[in-house]
Design a protein around this motif. Structure first.
Motif, PDB file in Angstrom:
ATOM      1  N   ARG A  26     -42.168  52.289  53.860  1.00 16.80           N
ATOM      2  CA  ARG A  26     -42.085  53.457  54.741  1.00 16.80           C
ATOM      3  C   ARG A  26     -41.751  53.015  56.165  1.00 16.80           C
ATOM      4  NH1 ARG A  26     -47.407  56.762  53.332  1.00 16.80           N
ATOM      5  NH2 ARG A  26     -48.162  54.649  53.050  1.00 16.80           N
ATOM      6  N   GLY A  27     -41.201  53.944  56.902  1.00 12.92           N
ATOM      7  CA  GLY A  27     -40.782  53.615  58.269  1.00 12.92           C
ATOM      8  C   GLY A  27     -41.943  53.341  59.201  1.00 12.92           C
ATOM      9  N   ARG A  28     -43.103  53.871  58.884  1.00 15.80           N
ATOM     10  CA  ARG A  28     -44.264  53.689  59.766  1.00 15.80           C
ATOM     11  C   ARG A  28     -45.353  52.939  59.016  1.00 15.80           C
ATOM     12  NH1 ARG A  28     -46.125  56.222  64.447  1.00 15.80           N
ATOM     13  NH2 ARG A  28     -44.343  57.594  64.570  1.00 15.80           N
ATOM     14  N   GLY A  29     -46.021  52.044  59.683  1.00 18.51           N
ATOM     15  CA  GLY A  29     -47.117  51.322  59.036  1.00 18.51           C
ATOM     16  C   GLY A  29     -47.240  49.900  59.554  1.00 18.51           C
ATOM     17  N   TRP A  30     -47.963  49.092  58.795  1.00 20.85           N
ATOM     18  CA  TRP A  30     -48.274  47.715  59.186  1.00 20.85           C
ATOM     19  C   TRP A  30     -46.980  46.887  59.185  1.00 20.85           C
ATOM     20  CZ3 TRP A  30     -49.978  43.054  56.154  1.00 20.85           C
ATOM     21  CH2 TRP A  30     -50.709  42.172  56.947  1.00 20.85           C
ATOM     22  N   ALA A  31     -46.585  46.396  60.353  1.00 18.09           N
ATOM     23  CA  ALA A  31     -45.271  45.757  60.492  1.00 18.09           C
ATOM     24  C   ALA A  31     -45.091  44.476  59.667  1.00 18.09           C
ATOM     25  CB  ALA A  31     -44.991  45.491  61.964  1.00 18.09           C
ATOM     26  N   LEU A  84     -45.803  43.780  56.826  1.00 16.22           N
ATOM     27  CA  LEU A  84     -45.415  44.109  55.460  1.00 16.22           C
ATOM     28  C   LEU A  84     -43.879  44.157  55.316  1.00 16.22           C
ATOM     29  CD1 LEU A  84     -47.125  44.774  52.932  1.00 16.22           C
ATOM     30  CD2 LEU A  84     -46.572  47.163  53.323  1.00 16.22           C
TER      31      LEU A  84
END
Lengths: 584, 248
Positions: A320-325, A327
């Motif tokens: 996903r575009g947003r979240g823990w980088a 990853l």
């Protein structure tokens, strides 16, 4: 024209030597050269020229193969050479290509030089590599050998390599000529394959069956007899002529064998010299490919020379575009690794191992092989743990070459470090778990009667499995730290000539030594604390609880060390000034 | 806005950039020009946080790059001259990866017009090996624009582009400036700088020789009002224009 080639050759060698000597002024190369020279002196040259056990008081016995061993091996050398030659015909490209460097193609191909002169230049140029190879093969195979003189063996290797080199070139020319006659590569291979099949059928029909196949010695004696008798002895005659100088027991036998061997090489020389084949186009492509491989290796790119992929690979999971980088780095690396490196592959491997160990354990006759599975699992587990992070060093070195991109990302240093470490941690962890599982399964199938001990062992290994992820992460931090703290040691500058040599070998040895020292220091706190907890807890609350507590302690300490290391390396990455390592 | 104050970068004894200060306001395009070795790349790398300056400060959109590098980098995009892409990621996957790094939840809807504008809408499933040099460059630009940066650094952006691509690239830069981005364009192509930039900074041997609007610079260095930026450049850097070499 010979003068120009000679000038090019001599000047190149001289400048290369001068450049190597000049760079010894830099400590990293000087220390590397000292370490490399010491290694060669003590472990290669010293042993290579020592025929007998040199310890004081030791009896002067050959420590390696004597003349009898060489005589035993000799009949098998010709068929091995024949297989090498056949592979060149079976697997070789249909296009005649001589190995030139890119500057050679740029300067020599448009020059007023005949095709034959270019071939001669190439043959002479190849001699340097052949001489070096002959020298090292003599060192390698002479270790402990008591047969023949070293120079004699070196000359033997030279004859083999020179003839092979000529044959490979001649074969590529012949394949191109066949191609121009309408025989495409697959038809050529089919032709060779059919000829081999016919020979095999004829051999099976004609040759006598072994009278005794009960022992290894009997089978070897049968094979020696077959190879020494017609028709195989006739078919293998040219190959035997080529290898005979190497196996000559004394100078007289050597010179007797040298004449026929040189005649074979000379015949190849005329074959190559007389062929009028257009090799320029394929040679240009080959030169460009080799230049790319060299450039990729110097930049630390693993799998150098492989063609860039043209088919997209499936994603391991939806990003996903947003979240823990961090990853995102794992996702990107798993995409690059391809669909093989997925959880299902690991599960299938585990199931396969379960099936194998069950099948082996089901029969007393097969059960002995379980010991091999146990031994190999244990050895491979240790090898992967110690060697895995070093094996990934090249990947880590890419950090340097990509730093101007990654440092522009809006991420803290620790996020980049963790992101880059995630996929190797994951891969090595699952690999370790697989070996440990194999160990348990095989050991369990071996000793069914003492199930309790097996359960205890499984528990122990389960505990080790729990420790594996932080341990692997910590081990991977070491080469990463090496790259950030000693970038000049970790990376070969892209535009610097001579990415190899005794000094570079020495650098690697020093790096390896440093790795082992830091490894011990990093593991010491966890080992000490774990030992202390075990010692106290097993006396107070019993072994099982003590074991759990010890595992937890070790895991927590290793995890804390890993967290600290990632944080520390992240800070270093943020402050790291790659401008000193990169062209401005 | 980009605000650089007293930027100095030393490599050991050698000073690549010395006490450089300049400001680029939103809507401005500043051309960074200078002969080889003038310190342009070092300036760009320091201003984007890739390498630390020895002295001085860099503020990106009001955020101190030294104090809050992550916050500053969220506002900027850097388009290097050489597109270095991941071999195994498609065009769309590159955008997905960059979106995660910048925390762009609606990256797909943002990517649509960018890819369309760069004429790459039909290339989203292709890998780098299937793209031309110009297409790779466009992908780098698309990745850079995905998070709507307010500060953009271009390093020789026209390398490898075809005439159509060059025209669109110039238009993209003008449009981004119109939309309020502060842009630095480093290039040896003085005609491009003259065409696109509102301001110019001329560097020589790591020091600022001139800084200001093109009209100001022309007025300061040119002998004639119709002089080209090339004439101005050579006068400012005191490098005589070498006559063309003709075969005998």
């Amino acid at each position: 024209m010979t003068g120009a080639f000679l000038y090019l050759y001599v000047t190149t060698v001289r400048n290369s030597v001068v450049q190597r000597l000049q760079r010894l002024r830099q400590p990293k190369y000087l220390f590397g050269a000292i370490a490399g020279a010491a290694y060669f002196y003590y472990f290669v040259f010293g042993r290579a020229f020592r025929n007998y056990d040199a310890r004081p008081g030791a009896a002067p016995i050959p420590v390696g193969g004597g003349p009898d061993v060489m005589a035993w091996i000799e009949p098998f050398a010709a068929p091995v050479l024949a297989v090498v030659v056949l592979l060149a015909w079976l697997l070789g490209n249909s296009r005649a290509a001589l190995q030139f460097t890119e500057p050679e193609t740029a300067f020599l191909f448009p020059a007023p030089v005949s095709r034959r002169t270019l071939i001669h230049y190439k043959l002479l140029r190849g001699q340097l590599g052949i001489l070096v190879s002959a020298f090292f093969m003599t060192l390698l195979f002479r270790r402990g050998s008591a047969s023949g003189h070293a120079l004699q063996q070196a000359a033997g290797w030279w004859v083999v390599f020179s003839t092979l080199n000529l044959h490979f070139i001649a074969a590529s020319f012949a394949r191109q000529q066949l191609f121009e006659l309408g025989l495409n590569p697959w038809r050529q291979r089919l032709l060779v394959g059919v000829a081999l099949l016919l020979l095999a059928v004829a051999g099976w029909w004609w040759l006598p069956a072994p009278a005794d196949s009960s022992s290894f010695e009997a089978i070897m004696a049968y094979a020696q007899h077959l190879l020494g008798a017609p028709p195989l002895s006739w078919l293998l005659l040219p190959f035997r002529l080529v290898v005979r100088p190497y196996f000559a027991a004394d100078a007289g036998a050597f010179f007797l064998a040298l004449g026929p061997a040189l005649l074979v090489a000379l015949a190849h020389y005329f074959w190559v010299g007389r062929a009028d084949v257009a090799f320029e186009e394929a040679s240009l492509e080959l030169a460009a490919k080799r230049a790319k491989i060299v450039a990729d290796l110097r930049e630390g790119r693993w799998g150098a020379g492989r063609r860039a992929p043209t088919k997209p690979r499936p994603e391991p999971f939806r990003l996903r575009g947003r979240g823990w980088a961090p990853l995102a780095f794992l996702w990107q690396n798993l995409v690059a690794l391809g669909p093989f490196f997925r959880l299902r592959t690991w599960l299938i491997a585990c199931l396969a191992m379960f099936a194998l160990t069950s099948w082996l354990g089901a029969d007393r006759g097969r059960a002995d092989y379980l010991v091999l599975v146990v031994a190999f699992s244990g050895m491979l587990s240790l090898a992967a743990l110690l060697g895995g992070p070093l094996f990934m060093r090249r990947e880590v070195q890419q950090t340097l070459t990509q730093l101007d991109i990654t440092k522009a990302y809006p991420l803290a240093g620790w996020q980049i470090v963790l992101g880059q470490l995630l996929s190797p941690i994951l891969l090595l962890t699952f690999l370790e778990w697989f070996f440990l599982l194999s160990f348990i399964l095989a050991a369990g199938a071996t000793k069914k009667k003492i199930a309790f001990l097996v359960m205890l062992g499984a528990g122990g290994i389960g505990g080790i499995a729990f420790i594996v992820p932080p341990l692997v992460g910590l081990l991977l931090c070491l080469p990463y730290a090496g790259v950030l703290y000693f970038p000049a040691w970790a990376a070969t500058p892209p535009n610097q000539a001579g990415g190899a040599g005794i000094e570079v070998l020495g650098q690697r040895l020093i790096f390896m030594l440093g790795y082992l020292i830091v490894l011990v220091v990093a593991l010491l706190p966890a080992a000490a604390a774990g030992g202390l907890v075990w010692f106290i807890a097993q006396a107070l609350i019993g072994q099982i609880t003590a074991f759990i507590l010890t595992t937890l302690t070790v895991s927590v300490i290793l995890g804390a060390e890993l967290t600290g290391c990632v944080w520390w390396l992240g800070g270093k990455l943020e402050r790291f000034d790659l401008s000193t390592e990169m062209p401005r | 806005m980009i605000e650089v104050t007293g930027l100095t970068k030393r490599y050991g004894e050698f000073t690549a950039v010395r006490d450089l200060s300049f400001t680029v306001q939103p809507g401005e395009v500043m051309g960074l020009v200078g002969p080889n070795g003038a310190g342009k790349t070092t300036t760009l790398r320091c201003a984007t946080g890739i390498i630390p300056p020895t002295l001085g400060s860099v503020w990106i959109g009001g955020v101190d790059l030294k104090e809050d590098p992550v916050g500053a980098k969220r506002r900027l995009a850097f388009m290097p001259d050489e597109p270095r892409l991941f071999d195994h990621l498609t065009v769309e996957q590159h955008l997905n990866f960059v979106a995660r790094l910048h925390n762009v939840a609606d990256w797909q809807s943002r990517a649509e017009p960018i890819l369309a504008d760069l004429e790459m809408a039909d290339k989203r499933a292709l890998l780098p090996a299937e793209l031309s040099r110009g297409m790779k460059q466009k992908l780098v630009i698309a990745c850079g624009l995905l998070h709507s940066p307010s500060v953009i650094f271009f390093d020789e952006p026209l390398t490898g582009l075809d005439p159509g691509g060059i025209r669109r690239m110039k238009e993209t830069m003008r449009r981004l400036a119109r939309d309020g981005a502060a842009i630095i364009l480093s290039s040896h192509l003085l005609s491009l700088v003259e065409e696109v930039c509102s301001h110019v900074l001329i560097l020589k041997a790591g020091e600022k020789v001139a800084d200001g609007s093109i009209a100001d610079i022309r007025a300061r260095f040119a002998v004639a009002p119709e002089a080209s930026l090339e004439d101005v450049f050579f006068r400012a850097t005191e490098t005589p224009a070498a006559p063309p070499v003709l075969p005998p």
